[in-house]
Design an enzyme around this catalytic site. Structure first.
Site, mmCIF file in Angstrom:
data_model
loop_
_atom_site.group_PDB
_atom_site.id
_atom_site.type_symbol
_atom_site.label_atom_id
_atom_site.label_comp_id
_atom_site.label_asym_id
_atom_site.label_seq_id
_atom_site.Cartn_x
_atom_site.Cartn_y
_atom_site.Cartn_z
ATOM 1 N N CYS A 1 0.825 -1.212 0.000
ATOM 2 C CA CYS A 1 0.000 0.000 0.000
ATOM 3 C C CYS A 1 0.860 1.263 0.000
ATOM 4 O O CYS A 1 1.574 1.533 0.973
ATOM 5 C CB CYS A 1 -0.901 -0.045 1.235
ATOM 6 S SG CYS A 1 -1.749 1.485 1.635
ATOM 7 N N CYS B 1 0.090 3.679 2.848
ATOM 8 C CA CYS B 1 0.609 3.133 4.111
ATOM 9 C C CYS B 1 2.090 3.457 4.260
ATOM 10 O O CYS B 1 2.560 3.786 5.356
ATOM 11 C CB CYS B 1 0.407 1.623 4.172
ATOM 12 S SG CYS B 1 -1.317 1.096 4.119
#
Length: 150
Positions: free
Chosen positions: A77, A80
């Site tokens: 991600c 993230c």
């Protein structure tokens, strides 16, 4: 390019560690026998790095006491990864414990907490989920949220 990125991340982590050590020195807390790594959540007794959750039982143990910011993330991600240095800095410089849950490795926990997208963060206070945040958050907002509950 990956090596340069890894070096930059390691340098940032080292700066965070040094700031945490300096803060602990100034508060007279450094030099214990690992109590700061226990993750109990008590003010001044929190880990200076995020705690990586190993399983459901470990998760319950980590969030049981004090203020705990839980970051549900995935290695693949992009947002993230953008949030990671902020999360690391919060772990190093606040009285909150920071926990990280890899949603790929812990799909049951992600399902249990209704995580449908990453990053999703929860703020737990004494074992109870007090706040839920979805998406990248700015550091100031996270600090303010933690300060409201510490």
């Amino acid at each position: 390019m990956s090596d340069a990125s890894d070096d930059a991340t390691e340098e940032e982590l080292e700066r965070i560690r040094e700031r945490k050590k300096e803060r602990l020195r100034s508060e007279g807390l450094e030099g214990g026998s690992g109590a700061a790594d226990a993750g109990s959540g008590a003010a001044g007794d929190t880990p200076d790095e995020p705690v990586h959750v190993e399983d459901g039982g470990h998760f319950e143990e980590v969030v049981a006491d004090g203020v705990v910011l839980v970051d549900f993330y995935a290695d693949w991600c992009g947002p993230c990864k953008m949030l990671e240095p902020i999360v690391d800095d919060i772990a190093a410089t606040t009285d909150a414990t920071v926990a990280k849950v890899d949603v790929d490795a812990h799909q049951g926990l992600a399902r249990e907490y209704g995580v449908q997208g990453v990053p999703t963060m929860f703020l737990f206070v004494d074992g109870e989920a007090a706040e839920r945040l979805v998406g990248v958050q700015d550091e100031g907002s996270l600090r303010d949220l933690i300060a409201q509950h510490v």
